[in-house]
Every structure is written in C-alpha cells, then in structure tokens.
Write an enzyme that holds these catalytic residues in place. Structure first.
Site, PDB file in Angstrom:
ATOM      1  N   CYS A 106      36.346 -11.919   2.548  1.00 31.48           N
ATOM      2  CA  CYS A 106      35.453 -13.063   2.655  1.00 31.48           C
ATOM      3  C   CYS A 106      34.155 -12.664   3.369  1.00 31.48           C
ATOM      4  O   CYS A 106      33.366 -11.919   2.817  1.00 31.48           O
ATOM      5  CB  CYS A 106      36.190 -14.210   3.350  1.00 31.48           C
ATOM      6  SG  CYS A 106      35.349 -15.766   3.127  1.00 31.48           S
TER       7      CYS A 106
ATOM      8  N   HIS B 124      41.128 -14.969   0.612  1.00 31.96           N
ATOM      9  CA  HIS B 124      41.942 -14.559   1.771  1.00 31.96           C
ATOM     10  C   HIS B 124      43.354 -14.192   1.305  1.00 31.96           C
ATOM     11  O   HIS B 124      44.190 -15.080   1.139  1.00 31.96           O
ATOM     12  CB  HIS B 124      42.011 -15.701   2.782  1.00 31.96           C
ATOM     13  CG  HIS B 124      40.731 -15.922   3.511  1.00 31.96           C
ATOM     14  ND1 HIS B 124      40.439 -15.307   4.704  1.00 31.96           N
ATOM     15  CD2 HIS B 124      39.653 -16.670   3.198  1.00 31.96           C
ATOM     16  CE1 HIS B 124      39.237 -15.680   5.111  1.00 31.96           C
ATOM     17  NE2 HIS B 124      38.735 -16.512   4.213  1.00 31.96           N
TER      18      HIS B 124
ATOM     19  N   GLU C  54      45.659 -12.990   3.005  1.00 29.76           N
ATOM     20  CA  GLU C  54      46.651 -13.085   4.095  1.00 29.76           C
ATOM     21  C   GLU C  54      47.310 -14.453   4.210  1.00 29.76           C
ATOM     22  O   GLU C  54      48.322 -14.590   4.875  1.00 29.76           O
ATOM     23  CB  GLU C  54      46.001 -12.720   5.443  1.00 29.76           C
ATOM     24  CG  GLU C  54      44.846 -13.602   5.879  1.00 29.76           C
ATOM     25  CD  GLU C  54      43.521 -13.218   5.239  1.00 29.76           C
ATOM     26  OE1 GLU C  54      43.537 -12.400   4.301  1.00 29.76           O
ATOM     27  OE2 GLU C  54      42.487 -13.738   5.656  1.00 29.76           O
TER      28      GLU C  54
ATOM     29  N   SER D 208      63.052 -16.873  32.431  1.00 30.75           N
ATOM     30  CA  SER D 208      63.087 -18.330  32.240  1.00 30.75           C
ATOM     31  C   SER D 208      64.231 -18.741  31.322  1.00 30.75           C
ATOM     32  O   SER D 208      64.580 -19.909  31.231  1.00 30.75           O
ATOM     33  CB  SER D 208      61.770 -18.790  31.611  1.00 30.75           C
ATOM     34  OG  SER D 208      61.708 -18.339  30.270  1.00 30.75           O
ATOM     35  N   GLY D 209      64.783 -17.757  30.609  1.00 29.11           N
ATOM     36  CA  GLY D 209      65.799 -18.104  29.621  1.00 29.11           C
ATOM     37  C   GLY D 209      65.181 -18.279  28.247  1.00 29.11           C
ATOM     38  O   GLY D 209      65.877 -18.441  27.259  1.00 29.11           O
ATOM     39  N   GLY D 210      63.858 -18.235  28.173  1.00 26.94           N
ATOM     40  CA  GLY D 210      63.191 -18.264  26.869  1.00 26.94           C
ATOM     41  C   GLY D 210      63.310 -16.900  26.211  1.00 26.94           C
ATOM     42  O   GLY D 210      63.705 -15.919  26.858  1.00 26.94           O
ATOM     43  N   VAL D 211      62.963 -16.838  24.932  1.00 24.40           N
ATOM     44  CA  VAL D 211      63.161 -15.586  24.206  1.00 24.40           C
ATOM     45  C   VAL D 211      62.298 -14.460  24.791  1.00 24.40           C
ATOM     46  O   VAL D 211      62.776 -13.336  24.983  1.00 24.40           O
ATOM     47  CB  VAL D 211      62.831 -15.780  22.704  1.00 24.40           C
ATOM     48  CG1 VAL D 211      62.922 -14.468  21.959  1.00 24.40           C
ATOM     49  CG2 VAL D 211      63.788 -16.780  22.095  1.00 24.40           C
TER      50      VAL D 211
ATOM     51  N   SER E 234      60.888 -13.874  27.839  1.00 27.85           N
ATOM     52  CA  SER E 234      61.279 -13.275  29.121  1.00 27.85           C
ATOM     53  C   SER E 234      62.659 -12.628  29.007  1.00 27.85           C
ATOM     54  O   SER E 234      62.936 -11.617  29.657  1.00 27.85           O
ATOM     55  CB  SER E 234      61.222 -14.291  30.263  1.00 27.85           C
ATOM     56  OG  SER E 234      62.197 -15.282  30.123  1.00 27.85           O
ATOM     57  N   SER E 235      63.514 -13.181  28.169  1.00 29.47           N
ATOM     58  CA  SER E 235      64.861 -12.594  28.029  1.00 29.47           C
ATOM     59  C   SER E 235      64.780 -11.216  27.385  1.00 29.47           C
ATOM     60  O   SER E 235      65.439 -10.266  27.834  1.00 29.47           O
ATOM     61  CB  SER E 235      65.759 -13.493  27.169  1.00 29.47           C
ATOM     62  OG  SER E 235      65.840 -14.759  27.735  1.00 29.47           O
TER      63      SER E 235
END
Ligand code: XMP
Length: 520
Positions: free
Chosen positions: A86, A177, A179, A230-233, A235-236
C-alpha cells in the site's frame, strides 16, 4: 535492537493500523521478523540489523505530504528482496522514479478483486485459485506510473497496479494488504515472498525455548531473580521458562489482592508450588487492598490505589529475598514495538492500566524479559512446550485490578462474594455449552443497583448483574458474543437460583468502541 541468531526480516513501519498483522503472518510461516518505526531505520541501523528481506508497511500518510515518512535509500541498495504494501508500494515508486497521484475520487476501501495480468511472477505462485482473488484495499493515493524496471502482474478495477514487481532486483509492490483477514489467500502471498528471500523457516517454538533458556542462564549467572506471578498466561510462562533455566534461583511472589475469581488463588498457588515445585510466596494482602478501597467508587482512583499498593506489597516481600538482582517481567512483543505517531501529540488515556512498569527503576533492579520477542499466541505455544495444561493456557484474559473494575461503584466484600459466585456459574455455563474457546473474554459485572423481584411468594430486593462476552483478536476492538436465547435464559435462571444476592440478569451488548470490554 533484539539480538537473535535467526534469519531476520525487517518490517519498516510507516504507521499503518495493521503492521502488526504482517509480523503475525510471517511468524506463522516460522520467519523471525521485527517491526521498527521508519524514524529509527537509518543506514547504520540497516547495516547492524542485516535483514535478509525488508517489508515496507502501509501508512495513513501520503508521499505528497510535507515531511512524508520515507525509508533510507539503503533499503533499496541492500541487495535483498523488498516488498512494499500500500503506502509501501507508493513510497517505493516515489523513491525509485515512478509517480504517485493524490487520491481524487479513485480511492478504494474494503473488499476488491485482483485479476492476473498477462505475465505472472513467482510471488503469485498458486495464488489465484479462480479467475480473480479477493483482497482488501485501503488507499486514497495510487501509483500512476511505475518506476523503471517494474511491470504489472495483477490489476483491480481501481488499482491498475495492484501487483507490480521488478524481478531483477526482487522488488515487489502491491496496493492491497495481504496481511489482513479479508485477503483470504494473503498467507500464500507472504509464503512466496519469504521463499523468494530464502528463509528456511527456522523460527520454531522448540528452538526458541532452548535459546531463551541459554540466554537467561547467560544473563543471570548465579544471581537471584524475582517474579511477580499473577496466574495469567504471560507471567506464568515467564516464571516457568526462568525456572527451567535457573531452578531455585527464582522466587515468585503471588500478590493476592482479594479481587480474584472464585478459587483462583488456591488453584494458582497449588499448581505452581506442588506441580511445578516453584519457590512461591503467597502474599495474601486482601485485607489491606479492600481496606484502602473502602468507600472508593471512582474507576481511576480504584486503579491507582490498586496499582500503587501492588508495587508497595511486592517490594515488601521482594525485599526479604536476599541478593535478588533481577526482576522478571512478562513483557510481550506488542508492548515493545514503538508506535508511530504523526500528530506528535499525546494520545488520550482511556484507562490507566495496572502493571508493574514502575518497579525496576524503583527497586533498582535489572530486567529479565524472556517473552519480549513473542506475540500472545506464541506465548501460549511456548506455554504448551513447557507443559502448561491447555485449560490453563486458553484462559480468558483477566485484568490486573481484577474484580474491582467489574464492580462499578463502591466495592464491598459482600458484593465481591456475589460477583464471584455469579461469574463462576456463568463461566461454567459457557464451558458446558462448548463456547469458552470461541469467546475472547467473558465475565459478570455486578451493578450498583438493587431491584425488586419476586421469588416464590416473596418479594426480593437484590443486586442486578450484567453478563459480558466479547470476541476480539487483541482486545483493542471487540464485538459482543451472540449467545442463543436458550443459553441466555438457562444462564439467567441458574444465576438467580444459585447465587444469593442477585435477582436480575442483564446482557451487555456493547461493542468496543464505543464501549470498553471491562466496565471501568
Ligand atoms: P478494556 O476494558 O480497556 O480492556 O477494553 C481491554 C483488555 O485489557 C484488559 N485490561 C487490563 N489488563 N491491566 C491488565 O493487565 C489492566 O489494568 C487492565 N484493564 C483492562 C481487559 O480485561 C481486556 O482484556
């Protein structure tokens, strides 16, 4: 600049909304790439980076603008394949001797169809499945005369130069585009480009994991690392990867602010301590957080209190870990990419996000950020490599300030308890109906109103709640999830029957924008 031993592709960003998707498509093809804003791409940078191919992104700008964003000429002198998309096409023609016309009634936005020209080229190998291919266009200006050496290989009704190339120099330039999702065969287009550029597809998660472990060992040596889990993906996965690299030199601190979902604290602590054998401090500071939030109803004040306290609490526990020099953070690639701004003005803060961004300076610590090169779905893949269960990896995102921002108005322990129960029933329903993975994020918000109802023969005067479920790709925009009426009525009935304190269930059907996903 990130040091990586992979074959590297450089994406020069001119500020298109969809530049990140180019990187996504390439990573799916196991090609390592980095996005850099055009301002940073100097001749010297190009030499250091030494890309094996270059892509020039789209842009809201026009090459005719005063101070139009331009790449250095070195991009065209590096002897590597270049693909202009583009605005990238327009800039390429502009720099190499073609002509670009300002849009005058010939703008093309949205779906369009590209047909093959008389001659074809390797970048279109296998691309045309029928007589024409659907693509997505979004341009005002267009190329009116090609630069010397270029020929046309595909046309659309409003873009006679939809696909162009100078095959000798391996320069390709397209008006559409490839993508975006609305160019259904776009990945094939990129596959052809990276094949032409000689990429081997060496960017695999297994290789990444081994390299990341090596790099962590090198960086940390025999020093200690602390990590806010935190238990989130994110940080785990950060914690597990570092644990694999340096074992007990890592200590994680799980700050429990009392704003977590039902059973969440126990599940996270049990999994990481018992299953993964990680050194984990469970900082149960719920009383402190709830005390400080007492009587606060303004959303930004809540966020600031929680963010500030989080840092205080984390510092207190981390201070007890002797000799820790490094702080681990689950920073992802989209957080690292500098955004390109043409207005130069600050963007409006809609919500101040809770994160641990201020910690390293305050604590005078060095950072370990092993996910800096990854997109969210790559982090999930790495999590699988590290043995995290799918049920954990596929969990919906959960915000740092937790249930506080799903409880508009004042937060009380009672309301939080009711919210936890209602949320658990709702998520259980979604899982039972097999809808969990189709939804980006689903949760209940408890409303600061009580309404009158009737149960049995009695009057009730309880809270109303709102169900929220959205589909999204990245959380930046979202649409509400269209549950069936049967699902909704079954869920409302279950919540009212099973959760004491709620007698009315509503459904939030706002998209983002104009709404946000969370309620505060
Ligand atoms: P909004 O409400 O801004 O949310 O549309 C977009 C996504 O971001 C999450 N979110 C947060 N995540 N700290 C986080 O880590 C925060 O302070 C925060 N606020 C919102 C939200 O859950 C959604 O996925």
């Amino acid at each position: 600049m990130t040091q990586s031993s992979h074959q590297r592709l450089l994406i020069v960003d001119f500020g298109s909304q969809v530049t990140q998707l180019i990187a996504r498509r390439l990573r799916e093809l196991n090609v390592y790439c980095e996005i850099h804003p055009f301002q940073n791409v100097t001749e010297e940078f190009l030499k250091d980076f030494s890309p094996q191919a270059i892509i020039l992104s789209g842009s809201p700008a026009s090459v005719h603008d005063e101070n139009a964003p331009m790449p250095p000429m070195g991009v065209f002198e590096a002897g590597v394949p270049v693909l202009g998309i583009c605005y990238g096409q327009q800039v390429m023609m502009h720099c190499l001797g073609g002509t670009v016309l300002r849009g005058q009634g010939t703008a093309e936005y949205g779906k369009a169809y590209v047909s093959p020209a008389e001659e074809t080229t390797d970048i279109l190998d296998g691309w045309f499945e029928g007589e024409r291919e659907q693509v997505w266009m979004s341009h005002g200006d267009h190329v009116s005369a090609l630069a010397p050496g270029f020929k046309v290989y595909g046309t659309s009704p409003n873009a006679p130069f939809a696909v162009t190339a100078d095959l000798d120099r391996r320069f390709y330039a397209v008006q559409f585009h490839p993508e975006v999702h609305h160019t259904p065969n776009g990945s094939k287009f990129y596959r052809n480009f990276v094949r032409i550029a000689g990429f081997d597809g060496d960017w695999t998660m297994e290789a990444y994991r081994d390299q990341a472990i090596e790099r962590i060992r090198e960086q940390v040596g025999d020093k200690k690392v602390i990590c806010a889990l935190s238990g989130g993906v994110d940080s785990s996965v950060t914690a597990l990867l570092i644990h694999e690299a340096i074992g007990d030199q890592l200590t994680c601190v799980f700050v429990d602010h009392g704003l977590l979902r039902k059973n969440e604290a126990t599940e996270v602590v049990t999994m990481f301590r018992e299953h993964y054998n990680l050194q984990l401090i469970h900082a149960d500071e719920s009383s402190l957080f709830l005390e400080k939030l007492d009587g606060v109803s303004d959303p930004e004040t809540k966020r600031k209190i929680i963010g500030g306290l989080f840092i205080e609490v984390f510092e207190k526990y981390a201070g007890d870990i002797e000799g820790a020099e490094f702080l681990a953070q689950g920073t992802l690639y989209p957080d690292v990419i500098e955004s390109v701004s043409f207005s130069g003005g600050p963007s409006v803060t809609i919500k101040s996000h809770h994160n641990v961004g201020g910690l390293p300076e305050r604590m005078n610590m060095k950072l370990v950020e092993p996910l800096r090169e990854l997109f969210k779905d790559e982090v999930r893949e790495l999590g699988r490599e590290l043995g995290l269960p799918d049920s954990f990896i596929g969990r919906h995102p959960f915000p740092g300030p937790g249930l506080a921002i799903r409880c508009p108005g004042e937060i009380t322990r009672d309301k939080l308890e009711i919210l936890r129960e209602a949320d658990a029933v709702y998520i259980d329903q979604i899982r039972k109906h097999g809808l969990y993975d189709e939804i980006w994020q689903a949760f209940v918000a408890i409303l600061p109103v009580r309404t009158v109802g009737v149960m049995g023969d009695g009057r009730t005067y309880d809270y109303a709640c709102a169900l929220r479920a959205v589909t999204s790709v990245d959380g930046m925009t979202a649409d509400y999830y269209p549950f069936s009426h049967d699902f909704l009525s079954e869920t409302a009935t279950r919540i009212i029957n099973e959760v004491r304190g709620i007698n009315r269930v509503t459904m939030d059907i706002t998209s983002k924008p104009p709404g946000t996903i969370e309620w505060e």
